[in-house]
Design a protein around this motif. Structure first.
Motif, PDB file in Angstrom:
ATOM      1  N   ILE A  69       0.848  -1.077   0.198  1.00 48.85           N
ATOM      2  CA  ILE A  69       0.072   0.029  -0.002  1.00 48.85           C
ATOM      3  C   ILE A  69       0.789   1.241  -0.151  1.00 48.85           C
ATOM      4  O   ILE A  69       0.759   2.236  -0.720  1.00 48.85           O
ATOM      5  CB  ILE A  69      -0.958  -0.075   1.398  1.00 48.85           C
ATOM      6  CG1 ILE A  69      -1.933  -1.104   1.204  1.00 48.85           C
ATOM      7  CG2 ILE A  69      -1.615   1.467   1.343  1.00 48.85           C
ATOM      8  CD1 ILE A  69      -2.933  -0.715   0.316  1.00 48.85           C
ATOM      9  N   VAL A  70       1.919   1.365   0.844  1.00 47.93           N
ATOM     10  CA  VAL A  70       2.940   2.468   0.782  1.00 47.93           C
ATOM     11  C   VAL A  70       3.604   2.833  -0.431  1.00 47.93           C
ATOM     12  O   VAL A  70       3.541   3.666  -0.858  1.00 47.93           O
ATOM     13  CB  VAL A  70       3.751   2.115   2.042  1.00 47.93           C
ATOM     14  CG1 VAL A  70       4.799   3.420   1.851  1.00 47.93           C
ATOM     15  CG2 VAL A  70       2.985   2.357   3.402  1.00 47.93           C
ATOM     16  N   GLY A  73       1.190   3.892  -2.865  1.00 49.65           N
ATOM     17  CA  GLY A  73       0.664   5.186  -2.582  1.00 49.65           C
ATOM     18  C   GLY A  73       1.860   6.064  -3.018  1.00 49.65           C
ATOM     19  O   GLY A  73       1.543   7.320  -3.618  1.00 49.65           O
ATOM     20  N   TYR A  77       1.670   9.155  -5.764  1.00 49.12           N
ATOM     21  CA  TYR A  77       2.139  10.656  -5.424  1.00 49.12           C
ATOM     22  C   TYR A  77       2.841  10.980  -6.437  1.00 49.12           C
ATOM     23  O   TYR A  77       2.750  12.105  -6.982  1.00 49.12           O
ATOM     24  CB  TYR A  77       2.707  10.483  -3.978  1.00 49.12           C
ATOM     25  CG  TYR A  77       3.131  11.777  -3.791  1.00 49.12           C
ATOM     26  CD1 TYR A  77       2.162  12.837  -3.201  1.00 49.12           C
ATOM     27  CD2 TYR A  77       4.284  12.229  -3.499  1.00 49.12           C
ATOM     28  CE1 TYR A  77       2.747  14.043  -3.019  1.00 49.12           C
ATOM     29  CE2 TYR A  77       4.939  13.576  -3.282  1.00 49.12           C
ATOM     30  CZ  TYR A  77       3.966  14.286  -3.108  1.00 49.12           C
ATOM     31  OH  TYR A  77       4.445  15.736  -2.519  1.00 49.12           O
TER      32      TYR A  77
END
Lengths: 311, 97, 119, 157
Positions: A69-70, A73, A77
């Motif tokens: 997920i990180v 993300g 971004y």
């Protein structure tokens, strides 16, 4: 495990539809044949070799999920910095893009822009890709090839006979289909100039035809039709054809892979060059795919034979 | 009309994915994937028309072929997996009359 | 002539979409693998044919029509073979079909559900 | 040999219909491709009477039309039952006899059964086809032997 592989296959299909929606026909074509078809099959053979159930997970799945997920993300971004999709002043549209789009017809004389970019402007990259595929084929051969014993072949024969009887419908349908699949591969190969297609896709379709045959009539039969030495030779021949086109253009006074000098007329030269290198690509891709399939399936059959549980 | 058909095919593809995820048996999943594949063929043909580029049809044709090859491959390999449990063909139920 | 063609093609496309959707509902709604195969059969035959015929009527280009026809023929040729192979594999691995559930409710408990081949 | 010539003609048609580019170069490449395909299929030993089931006879179109009609009717029935829900279906498995003499005939019969939604051929052993049907009426239609007879006609003529 099985379900995961199936879903990966679906992912390939979704990807390809997405590429179609984005108007990237050639990419979709490749994704369709490689991503959805061949790679699913190869993954399945791998699963067949290594066993279907996975071991008890030793790591925490939650941690991995958080990490994914990180990372995802962060990547999303990162895209905020990119120009908007379809925006006219994106760097992609400023650099060589317009040149390829507007001038390729005059310079190369091939209606399908992707082919001219792939085979001519970026001929060197494609040469690299072909070599990578060739290397992959060699790697698979080195790792997985097994010495075949004649008695194994006899056992496999027996199994294949039973396959025939059990699958009467499949046998007749596939027998009717195979000539058309193989011819379609050639059609894709030689119409790469005009529509989506070219060596990569043609190679995969050809290999798919052979794989279909091998799955129904057994690996032994397929190996008799297209023998291992022939495939190995053809895979090398493909790279050789590609390379020699480059060398011949050097001998004729151009630079490496500059097809303009292959014939009196630059356009004709480009045409000839692209045709030849696509042929090289097709040869290599088809034979490497077949090599990989032969080795994978041969290996798993070998394993089974050793365990004495041949079907 | 083409757009409507495209949407319908997309919805069906989603339904097929649901079936592929839910299962419950392996064959349900293969069935769903097979259906997904055939619907992709339709979707690509339709998209080709939406975009006005009918040469997409070549891809649709390759899809039909590749889909068939992979379904047969999956079946062949799953056959090999389940070989141990292989017995005589299940007795067809008698028609109760 | 043109309006007739457009109408026909719209009808074919809409009907095909409806069939497709019904098949999709069927694959979710039917109780077991074998009955689901029938739902898939619907989307593979008439739905595909309707959509492809609808597209054929939209395009005057002969080459495109021929290609669409080839796709159609191929679908009709391949899909029964694939379904058959799938069904046969399921039978060989003893996936029990759900039989006569509305006629004899007592049987429902014994034959319901998919007993084999958890993935 | 006859089969190879037939195959070459069909393949040539396939190429010409697909191609749409009729320059000498492409046509020559097509001819070479067909030669290679015929060679490969010869080595595969897949060119024989079984692989050329399509050009059976003149009655084939008639059968095709009849089959198309059956498919439409069967589709509508299945659709009706999809929307009516699980209460309306009565799945059944039976075996039917295939009276065709050749393997090709049996395969055509089995595939026709599968093509009409509502019935799926699950197994083909000897001359018995195991059929799964969605509703009982389908079984009755099959057992009346109409389709079986028509496929046999196709085979004989």
């Amino acid at each position: 495990m099985f379900a995961v592989v199936m879903l990966a296959g679906i992912y390939g299909l979704v990807c390809a539809s997405f590429f179609v929606a984005m108007d990237a026909v050639d990419v979709a074509f490749t994704e369709a044949s490689i991503g959805a078809g061949i790679s699913t099959l190869l993954m399945l053979t791998t699963v067949a070799m290594t066993g279907r159930t996975d071991h008890e997970a030793t790591h925490k799945p939650l941690m991995a999920f958080v990490a994914v997920i990180v990372t995802g993300g962060l990547l999303i971004y990162g895209t905020f910095d990119m120009p908007y999709f379809g925006s006219a002043d994106a760097p992609v549209h400023q650099h060589v893009g317009p040149h390829y789009i507007y001038d390729s017809i005059q310079e190369i004389g091939v209606p399908n822009m992707v082919t001219s970019v792939l085979a001519s402007y970026r001929g060197f990259d494609t040469f690299g890709e072909v070599t990578v595929i060739f290397t992959a084929g060699i790697g698979v051969l080195a790792l997985l090839s097994v010495a075949r014993r004649p008695e194994d072949d006899a056992v496999m024969e027996a199994i294949n006979d039973s396959m025939h009887e059990k699958h009467l419908i499949l046998r007749i349908v596939i027998k009717t289909m195979i000539p058309f699949i193989v011819l379609y591969a050639f059609y894709v190969q030689f119409h790469g100039d005009y529509g989506p297609g070219g060596g990569f896709q043609a190679g995969v379709i050809f290999a798919a035809g052979i794989i279909l045959y091998a799955m129904l009539f057994g690996l032994g039969a397929a190996r008799r039709v297209i023998t291992q030495p022939v495939v190995q030779m053809l895979s090398a021949l493909g790279v050789l054809v590609y390379g020699s086109v480059g060398l011949v253009s050097m001998l004729n006074g151009g630079s490496f892979l500059d097809y303009n000098v292959l014939a009196a007329d630059p356009i004709a030269g480009q045409h000839l060059g692209i045709l030849l290198i696509e042929l090289g690509v097709g040869l290599t891709v088809a034979s490497v795919m077949i090599i990989i399939f032969y080795s994978f399936v041969g290996r798993s059959q070998f394993q089974k034979a050793n365990k004495g549980e041949l079907l | 009309m083409i757009i409507a058909a495209t949407l319908a095919v997309l919805v069906v593809m989603i339904l097929a994915i649901i079936r592929a995820v839910v299962g419950p048996s392996l064959y349900d999943r293969i069935l769903a994937v097979n259906m997904f594949g055939t619907k992709t063929v339709l979707l690509i043909a339709l998209l080709g028309f939406v975009m006005g580029r009918p040469e997409f049809l070549d891809i649709a044709m390759v899809y039909a072929l590749i889909n068939f090859v992979s379904v047969i491959g999956v079946l062949r390999l799953s056959d090999a997996f389940n070989a141990k449990h292989n017995g005589p063909v299940a007795e067809p139920a008698k028609r109760d009359s | 002539m043109d309006t007739v063609l457009t109408l026909l093609s719209s009808f074919c496309l809409l009907f095909g979409s409806f069939l497709c959707l019904s098949g999709g509902v069927g694959i979710l709604r039917f109780p077991d693998f074998y009955t689901r195969m029938h739902a898939v059969g619907v989307t593979d035959t008439l739905a595909a044919a309707m959509i492809l015929i609808g597209l054929m009527l939209q395009n005057p280009d002969l080459l495109v029509i021929i290609k669409l026809m080839m796709i159609l023929l191929m679908t009709l040729f391949i899909s029964p073979a694939a379904s058959h192979a799938l069904g046969q594999a399921a039978v060989l691995n003893k996936l029990q079909p759900l039989i006569n559930m509305n006629i004899n409710p007592l049987e429902e408990d014994t034959s319901a559900g998919d007993k084999s081949s958890k993935s | 040999m006859r089969y190879k010539i037939n195959l070459s003609i069909v393949l040539a048609l396939f190429w010409l219909l697909n191609s749409g580019h009729y320059t000498y170069l492409i046509l020559a490449l097509g001819a070479v491709s067909i030669a290679i395909v015929v060679f490969i299929t010869h080595r595969m030993d897949v060119v024989d009477h079984e692989s050329q089931s399509i050009n059976l006879s003149l009655t084939a179109p008639k059968f095709g039309i009849w089959l198309a009609k059956e498919i439409v009717v069967a589709n509508l029935t299945v659709i009706k039952h999809i929307w009516l829900g699980n209460k309306s279906i009565s799945p059944t498995v039976i075996t039917v006899k295939a009276s065709q003499k050749t393997d090709v005939g049996k395969v055509i019969y089995a595939n026709s059964i599968t093509l009409t939604p509502g019935t799926v051929a699950l197994g083909l052993v000897g001359n018995e086809i195991m059929v799964h049907a969605l509703i009982r009426e389908n079984i009755e239609a099959l057992e009346s032997g109409d389709m079986d007879r028509r496929v046999s006609q196709l085979e004989n003529s």
